[in-house]
Design a protein around this motif. Structure first.
Motif, PDB file in Angstrom:
ATOM      1  N   GLY A  75       0.933  -1.307  -0.141  1.00  0.00           N
ATOM      2  CA  GLY A  75       0.093   0.138   0.093  1.00  0.00           C
ATOM      3  C   GLY A  75       0.832   1.342  -0.110  1.00  0.00           C
ATOM      4  N   ASP A  76       1.858   1.198   0.038  1.00  0.00           N
ATOM      5  CA  ASP A  76       3.042   2.290  -0.017  1.00  0.00           C
ATOM      6  C   ASP A  76       3.678   2.428  -1.302  1.00  0.00           C
ATOM      7  OD1 ASP A  76       2.252   2.921   2.574  1.00  0.00           O
ATOM      8  OD2 ASP A  76       3.632   1.676   3.493  1.00  0.00           O
ATOM      9  N   GLU A  77       4.122   3.758  -1.503  1.00  0.00           N
ATOM     10  CA  GLU A  77       5.179   3.790  -2.566  1.00  0.00           C
ATOM     11  C   GLU A  77       6.714   3.464  -2.338  1.00  0.00           C
ATOM     12  OE1 GLU A  77       4.416   4.691  -5.631  1.00  0.00           O
ATOM     13  OE2 GLU A  77       2.188   5.313  -5.547  1.00  0.00           O
ATOM     14  N   ASN A  78       6.986   2.375  -2.971  1.00  0.00           N
ATOM     15  CA  ASN A  78       8.476   1.906  -2.688  1.00  0.00           C
ATOM     16  C   ASN A  78       9.540   2.288  -3.360  1.00  0.00           C
ATOM     17  OD1 ASN A  78       7.848  -0.496  -0.302  1.00  0.00           O
ATOM     18  ND2 ASN A  78       5.973  -0.457  -1.722  1.00  0.00           N
ATOM     19  N   PRO A  79      10.444   2.913  -3.000  1.00  0.00           N
ATOM     20  CA  PRO A  79      11.521   3.305  -3.931  1.00  0.00           C
ATOM     21  C   PRO A  79      12.176   2.387  -4.627  1.00  0.00           C
ATOM     22  CG  PRO A  79      12.158   3.736  -1.849  1.00  0.00           C
ATOM     23  CD  PRO A  79      10.906   3.214  -1.670  1.00  0.00           C
ATOM     24  N   LEU A  80      12.729   2.351  -5.660  1.00  0.00           N
ATOM     25  CA  LEU A  80      13.596   1.497  -6.426  1.00  0.00           C
ATOM     26  C   LEU A  80      14.637   2.436  -7.281  1.00  0.00           C
ATOM     27  CD1 LEU A  80      10.715  -0.083  -6.389  1.00  0.00           C
ATOM     28  CD2 LEU A  80      12.005  -1.700  -7.993  1.00  0.00           C
ATOM     29  N   THR A  81      15.862   1.740  -7.360  1.00  0.00           N
ATOM     30  CA  THR A  81      17.018   2.566  -8.274  1.00  0.00           C
ATOM     31  C   THR A  81      17.512   1.714  -9.353  1.00  0.00           C
ATOM     32  OG1 THR A  81      17.331   4.093  -6.071  1.00  0.00           O
ATOM     33  CG2 THR A  81      18.929   4.066  -7.998  1.00  0.00           C
ATOM     34  N   ILE A  82      17.963   2.033 -10.500  1.00  0.00           N
ATOM     35  CA  ILE A  82      18.382   1.311 -11.679  1.00  0.00           C
ATOM     36  C   ILE A  82      19.802   2.118 -11.610  1.00  0.00           C
ATOM     37  CG2 ILE A  82      18.583   0.489 -13.776  1.00  0.00           C
ATOM     38  CD1 ILE A  82      15.734   0.134 -13.707  1.00  0.00           C
ATOM     39  N   TYR A  83      21.092   1.686 -11.411  1.00  0.00           N
ATOM     40  CA  TYR A  83      22.455   2.306 -11.711  1.00  0.00           C
ATOM     41  C   TYR A  83      22.899   1.771 -13.215  1.00  0.00           C
ATOM     42  CZ  TYR A  83      22.365   3.562  -6.847  1.00  0.00           C
ATOM     43  OH  TYR A  83      21.822   4.092  -5.531  1.00  0.00           O
ATOM     44  N   LEU A  84      23.179   2.820 -13.802  1.00  0.00           N
ATOM     45  CA  LEU A  84      23.863   2.823 -15.044  1.00  0.00           C
ATOM     46  C   LEU A  84      25.266   3.016 -14.954  1.00  0.00           C
ATOM     47  CD1 LEU A  84      21.019   4.059 -17.188  1.00  0.00           C
ATOM     48  CD2 LEU A  84      20.993   1.546 -16.354  1.00  0.00           C
ATOM     49  N   GLU A  85      26.026   2.374 -15.893  1.00  0.00           N
ATOM     50  CA  GLU A  85      27.677   2.957 -16.019  1.00  0.00           C
ATOM     51  C   GLU A  85      27.912   2.485 -17.341  1.00  0.00           C
ATOM     52  OE1 GLU A  85      31.854   1.557 -14.550  1.00  0.00           O
ATOM     53  OE2 GLU A  85      30.364   0.721 -13.641  1.00  0.00           O
ATOM     54  N   ASN A  86      28.384   3.720 -18.085  1.00  0.00           N
ATOM     55  CA  ASN A  86      28.591   3.364 -19.487  1.00  0.00           C
ATOM     56  C   ASN A  86      30.142   3.285 -19.598  1.00  0.00           C
ATOM     57  OD1 ASN A  86      28.848   3.593 -22.027  1.00  0.00           O
ATOM     58  ND2 ASN A  86      28.920   5.937 -22.264  1.00  0.00           N
TER      59      ASN A  86
END
Length: 453
Positions: A75-86
């Motif tokens: 029921g809550d907004e859960n934060p997710l993160t995608i890390y990118l490295e070029n």
């Protein structure tokens, strides 16, 4: 084969190919264009080969990682993160497709980014689960394009991960933090005016602004009167400080019958009751009370005896995680028998259920009165918010007049339920689902301030 599986055609290549075909067709009408088109086509093929070489000359030229919590909060907004490295030596345009669990029913988790050589970047977004259980995340698909933008190379990372969705522990932590800093009023919890004092004396301490002047301890104050060097008297007011009575049992009785299956904003009423029970249990433990859980439907489910030891919240969280709605009629007689057998000490019982009609409540009234005879019973049931929005709209025709009349009847019956339960000394809360947690915590603090438990 592995190379071809990771090779995709960009939309720019299709546009270029269509343009070349049209120009070749035009060359039949204007033969002078035909030699030029041969040269253009050869350059086009060379650019495709160059694009492919730039993409595939390095084996691991790009890196990505998904970072998500070990468990998600229902029921809550859960934060997710995608890390990118070029890791390429050129600027890269990137398209990221995250394979989120099917329970979210979303097909729009597509992100675009532009990374310079050796640059890192983070993409942050949120997911709101509405059902407890296990959620399976798939791969993070990254499509990399060179500045030419004709071909794409697909990279896949994080090949599958299972995450459990628990009751709203984020909401629980929010209430816990605000309670610790005495700022619960920021989320709708009211300040309760104390009527009298509890019986537990804590200490004698100096007076501070806002303390009740009726608690001044004049004997202790007289002992704090001293003469200053200027020959005047300096007095420090002392007051008697009291604290709430502790170690009082607080039980959340959660109805899992079919009446709790009704949905609101994606969550069922059972999930709202579970989230509120988790928050209230944590607040009760913070107030040094003992928290327990009892679930029931057509028969009594699980019982966790009230306790305030360090591992109690973890036990409550694991118990609430496993609860599911049953589609049978709730048996309040079994609930009363179980409470009478297992809960011997007078306790605060918070009963989360739902009554739609007065007659439905009256069938269970004998058992509610028996519970209220031995314990302090608080019945919490839900207001129909869709019905309220219907009543607030003006009627445009005869059909809507009939609909509003029926809606008024149901709304009136809810108020009658509150009134009839109050006649037998049973505390009640009629609340909208989104306000359930704040209203429940308010009532708990009010009952403690009035010394009723």
């Amino acid at each position: 084969m592995r190379l071809f599986r990771s090779l995709f055609v960009a939309i720019r290549l299709w546009f270029a190919l269509i343009a070349i075909v049209l120009l070749f067709v035009a060359a039949y009408a204007f033969p002078i264009l035909f030699p030029l088109m041969k040269i253009a086509f050869a350059v086009f093929i060379l650019m495709i080969l160059l694009d492919g070489w730039l993409l595939f000359r390095q084996k691991e030229a790009f890196f990505a990682r998904r970072e998500l919590p070990d468990r998600l909060s229902n029921g809550d907004e859960n934060p997710l993160t995608i890390y990118l490295e070029n890791r390429y030596g050129f600027q890269a345009d990137v398209e990221v497709i995250d394979e989120i669990p099917f329970q979210f029913q979303r097909r729009d988790v597509l992100f675009k980014a532009h990374l310079n050589p050796r640059e890192t970047q983070a993409i942050r977004y949120e997911l709101r689960p509405t059902k407890r259980g296990e959620y399976s995340f798939g791969a993070v698909n990254v499509f990399v394009l060179t500045p030419l933008g004709l071909l794409k190379r697909r990279y896949q990372f994080e090949q599958g991960r299972m995450v459990a969705v628990y009751p709203s522990y984020l909401q629980m932590r929010q209430y816990e933090l605000l309670a610790a800093t005495n700022r619960l009023n920021e989320i709708g919890v009211k300040r309760i005016r104390r009527i009298g004092h509890s019986m537990e004396f804590e200490q004698v301490r100096p007076y501070t602004i806002g303390d009740d002047v009726r608690t001044i301890n004049w004997k202790a104050t007289s002992r704090r009167t001293v003469m200053t060097d200027q020959g005047t008297r300096s007095t420090t007011l002392m007051i008697n400080a009291y604290q709430d009575e502790r170690s009082q049992p607080v039980y959340c009785l959660i109805d899992k019958g079919r009446v709790m299956r009704s949905p609101f904003e994606g969550l069922t009423l059972l999930d709202y009751a579970i989230n509120a029970s988790l928050v209230l249990s944590n607040i009760a433990l913070y107030k040094q009370d003992r928290a327990g859980i009892l679930t029931f439907s057509d028969h009594v489910g699980q019982l966790l005896p009230a306790d305030r030891r360090s591992g109690q919240m973890l036990k409550i969280l694991e118990l609430l995680y496993r609860q599911k709605t049953r589609f049978l009629e709730t048996d309040f007689e079994s609930l009363y028998a179980s409470v009478r057998t297992h809960i011997r000490q007078r306790s605060l019982l918070l009963l989360f259920t739902n009554f739609e009609t007065v007659s439905g409540m009256q069938r269970q009234l004998p058992y509610l009165r028996r519970l209220a005879k031995d314990h302090l019973l608080l019945v919490i049931f839900f207001e129909n918010t869709e019905l309220r929005s219907l009543l607030n709209q003006p009627a445009a025709d005869t059909e809507q007049i009939y609909m509003k009349t029926i809606g008024e009847k149901f709304s009136y019956e809810k108020k009658q339920i509150v009134k009839e339960l109050g006649q037998y000394g049973i505390q009640t809360i009629l609340t909208a689902p989104q306000n359930l947690t704040a209203n429940t915590v308010n009532k708990y603090l009010e009952l403690k301030a009035r010394g009723m438990i």
